[in-house]
Enzyme design. Structure first.
Site, PDB file in Angstrom:
ATOM      1  N   PHE A 238       1.095  -1.485  -0.355  1.00  0.00           N
ATOM      2  CA  PHE A 238       0.218  -0.158  -0.294  1.00  0.00           C
ATOM      3  C   PHE A 238       1.009   1.072   0.153  1.00  0.00           C
ATOM      4  O   PHE A 238       1.829   0.772   0.959  1.00  0.00           O
ATOM      5  CB  PHE A 238      -0.933  -0.013   1.227  1.00  0.00           C
ATOM      6  CG  PHE A 238      -1.946   1.320   0.999  1.00  0.00           C
ATOM      7  CD1 PHE A 238      -2.642   0.874   0.951  1.00  0.00           C
ATOM      8  CD2 PHE A 238      -1.480   2.413   1.911  1.00  0.00           C
ATOM      9  CE1 PHE A 238      -3.553   2.114   0.324  1.00  0.00           C
ATOM     10  CE2 PHE A 238      -2.219   3.710   1.913  1.00  0.00           C
ATOM     11  CZ  PHE A 238      -3.406   3.877   1.015  1.00  0.00           C
ATOM     12  N   ASP A 344       9.238   2.673   0.933  1.00  0.00           N
ATOM     13  CA  ASP A 344       8.311   2.869   2.329  1.00  0.00           C
ATOM     14  C   ASP A 344       8.408   3.255   3.752  1.00  0.00           C
ATOM     15  O   ASP A 344       7.626   2.015   4.633  1.00  0.00           O
ATOM     16  CB  ASP A 344       7.154   3.068   1.684  1.00  0.00           C
ATOM     17  CG  ASP A 344       5.588   4.092   1.914  1.00  0.00           C
ATOM     18  OD1 ASP A 344       5.722   4.676   2.931  1.00  0.00           O
ATOM     19  OD2 ASP A 344       4.115   3.597   0.895  1.00  0.00           O
ATOM     20  N   LYS A 375       2.757  10.415   8.819  1.00  0.00           N
ATOM     21  CA  LYS A 375       1.561   9.746   9.947  1.00  0.00           C
ATOM     22  C   LYS A 375       2.321  10.145  11.150  1.00  0.00           C
ATOM     23  O   LYS A 375       1.678  12.026  11.719  1.00  0.00           O
ATOM     24  CB  LYS A 375       1.930   7.987   9.654  1.00  0.00           C
ATOM     25  CG  LYS A 375       0.463   7.469   8.887  1.00  0.00           C
ATOM     26  CD  LYS A 375       0.339   6.160   9.120  1.00  0.00           C
ATOM     27  CE  LYS A 375      -0.284   5.415   8.114  1.00  0.00           C
ATOM     28  NZ  LYS A 375      -2.133   5.612   8.029  1.00  0.00           N
ATOM     29  N   THR A 400       2.627  24.814  -4.653  1.00  0.00           N
ATOM     30  CA  THR A 400       2.598  26.052  -3.773  1.00  0.00           C
ATOM     31  C   THR A 400       2.884  25.400  -2.614  1.00  0.00           C
ATOM     32  O   THR A 400       4.108  26.930  -2.285  1.00  0.00           O
ATOM     33  CB  THR A 400       0.861  26.690  -4.306  1.00  0.00           C
ATOM     34  OG1 THR A 400       0.234  26.689  -5.425  1.00  0.00           O
ATOM     35  CG2 THR A 400       0.337  27.991  -3.332  1.00  0.00           C
TER      36      THR A 400
END
Length: 516
Positions: A238, A344, A375, A400
């Protein structure tokens, strides 16, 4: 503005940062003008272990259950919210003003021991006084009301904020960071960095100009400007729900249905058998099979692989583990074929495995190329060390905001709290205690706890349950908020302030569930 800053400054209580003084609810209330909450009248914590120093001594003594969950007040609030916001994924309607430490409160007086922590995202406890202190600082007030477009107008102390916070805990071999908004965003940005790095090499260097053909074809989403390259991920992994990150997510169909996706490769992730010590030879063979298949894909897939992305533990796909040898093998293969390795650490990072970064458990001499995070960091981004991962021109890796100084300041306060209370060590020790207790429960209830895993990985522990959803639901009835992953895994994601006495309460509650 100056008046507001002075007001914020007056909210500061005097708390010595280097002290190991326990965190109390009175400290939390000193940093906020709210009235004392009902939760303040809860029973005080008693010492289950005289040698264990409580981090939040005025937490509730244990979970409190007064109504079914959701109770009547929560049902009213859910109905009101549902008029303007989709509540179908709602787990529990929380009252954060009444939540403290390891305990999550609702609107009906129920207080649950939280071992899920907002999907592994609360690092140092609800209403943590040190974080409330940071939240009321003049620096935070300025960052919130004057949020800068960091790429164009960075604030004067942005380098200092990074150096004393995010970069202070940078993984081995990494001294730069690109900040982002969320885990999915961090992964997408890392993919872009890998693609630009690959094309720079193919083009002949950073100073080689783009051709007219490249520029024109890119505007039509065609090659050579939009090259035929890919990111390889792993089965059950994931990595987020944006377009590129979703193309590398392989955990559940519901995440991907109806969304166009890139035709990118997925390699098998080892399916280990437990207990590990009883299946060492089989597991080694399985990991070797997966390494061979991964190398085959890296060298033969129709869209050349620019990078692989992998989690140290597949945290949404079922809490799937692999050995350090497997990850070292992947690093060797990527080096051999000039492919980037992205790790990850969105869910595994910031102390949860008993190391600050889970990939530290691998003891790699050759670190990954990029590490993504979010997280528990309460901010996001990717770390890197290779200067060639900076694009050769401005505005190629840009948006931005390019991060958020307010969230970076919060992560700095989290890092300081982790260090002040030695919470990575605490998580390693508590995790060992908890795992040993769950092993005993598994012997007593072998049908309830299957394939227990996460030994030596702090509190990053999971097991399979034949009635997983029922277990999660019944756990709330005994005062425990817990989560699942994959099709049948029960996963533990407590905060770093979770201690042995909390582990005792958790196992006591789970035994009641197993007996029901």
């Amino acid at each position: 503005m100056a008046s507001f800053m002075r007001t914020a400054a007056r909210l500061h209580p005097t708390i010595t940062r280097t002290s190991l003084r326990p965190l109390t609810r009175s400290m939390a209330s000193a940093t906020t003008p709210k009235k004392a909450t009902a939760a303040a009248a809860m029973e005080q914590t008693t010492h289950h272990d005289a040698s264990e120093h409580p981090f939040f001594p005025d937490e509730p003594h244990r979970p409190i259950i007064r109504t079914a969950i959701p109770g009547p007040e929560s049902k009213k609030a859910i109905a009101q919210l549902d008029k303007v916001f989709d509540t179908r994924s709602l787990n529990m309607m929380a009252n954060y003003q009444n939540s403290f430490g390891n305990y999550l409160a609702d609107l009906d007086g129920n207080v649950l021991l939280d071992v899920y922590a907002q999907i592994a995202s609360i690092p140092v406890g609800y209403s943590n006084p040190s974080l409330l202190l940071a939240a009321t600082s003049p620096d935070m007030a300025s960052a919130m009301v004057n949020r800068p477009a960091l790429g164009n107008f960075p604030q004067h102390d942005w380098a200092k904020i990074l150096e004393t916070g995010i970069l202070r805990v940078a993984p081995k071999g990494m001294d730069q960071v690109f900040t982002a908004q969320a885990g999915s965003d961090a992964n997408e940005l890392a993919y872009k960095a890998a693609f630009m790095w690959r094309r720079r090499q193919e083009r002949g260097g950073a100073d080689v100009a783009f051709t007219e053909q490249e520029m024109q074809s890119a505007m039509n989403n065609q090659g050579p400007g939009a090259p035929d390259l890919s990111i390889m991920s792993f089965k059950s992994g994931f990595h987020g729900r944006l377009f590129a990150s979703l193309s590398t997510t392989r955990s559940k169909p519901i995440h991907k249905l109806d969304i166009p996706a890139f035709d990118w490769p997925q390699a098998p992730f080892p399916a280990l058998k437990y207990p590990l010590e009883a299946h060492a030879e089989e597991n080694a063979q399985e990991e070797q099979r997966c390494l061979e298949e991964a190398e085959k894909l890296m060298t033969s897939f129709h869209s050349p692989v620019a990078a692989i992305i992998i989690e140290p533990v597949q945290s949404e796909g079922g809490d799937n583990h692999a050995s350090p040898a497997f990850f070292k093998g992947l690093r060797a293969i990527t080096r051999k074929h000039n492919i980037m390795m992205i790790v990850d650490e969105v869910q595994t990072g910031v102390g949860a495995t008993g190391k600050f970064w889970a990939h530290e458990h691998w003891n790699m001499q050759d670190p990954p190329d990029m590490v993504t995070f979010s997280k528990k960091a309460q901010t996001a981004g990717y770390y890197f060390g290779n200067p060639d991962l900076r694009p050769n021109k401005p505005y190629r890796q840009f948006n931005t905001w390019m991060g958020d100084p307010a969230r970076a300041l919060l992560f700095r306060a989290i890092i300081q709290e982790i260090e002040r209370l030695d919470l990575v060590r605490n998580t390693a020790e508590t995790g060992e205690y908890l795992y040993n207790g769950l092993e005993s429960l598994a012997q007593k209830y072998p049908e309830e706890i299957q394939n227990l895993r996460g030994k030596g990985q702090g509190t990053f522990i999971a097991w399979d349950s034949p009635r997983r959803d029922e277990v999660l639901r019944k756990a709330k009835g005994v005062g425990i908020n817990i989560g699942g992953s994959g099709e049948r895994a029960v996963r533990l994601r407590p905060m770093l302030i979770f201690q042995k006495r909390h582990a005792d309460l958790f196992m006591e509650g789970m035994e009641k569930v197993f007996q029901s």
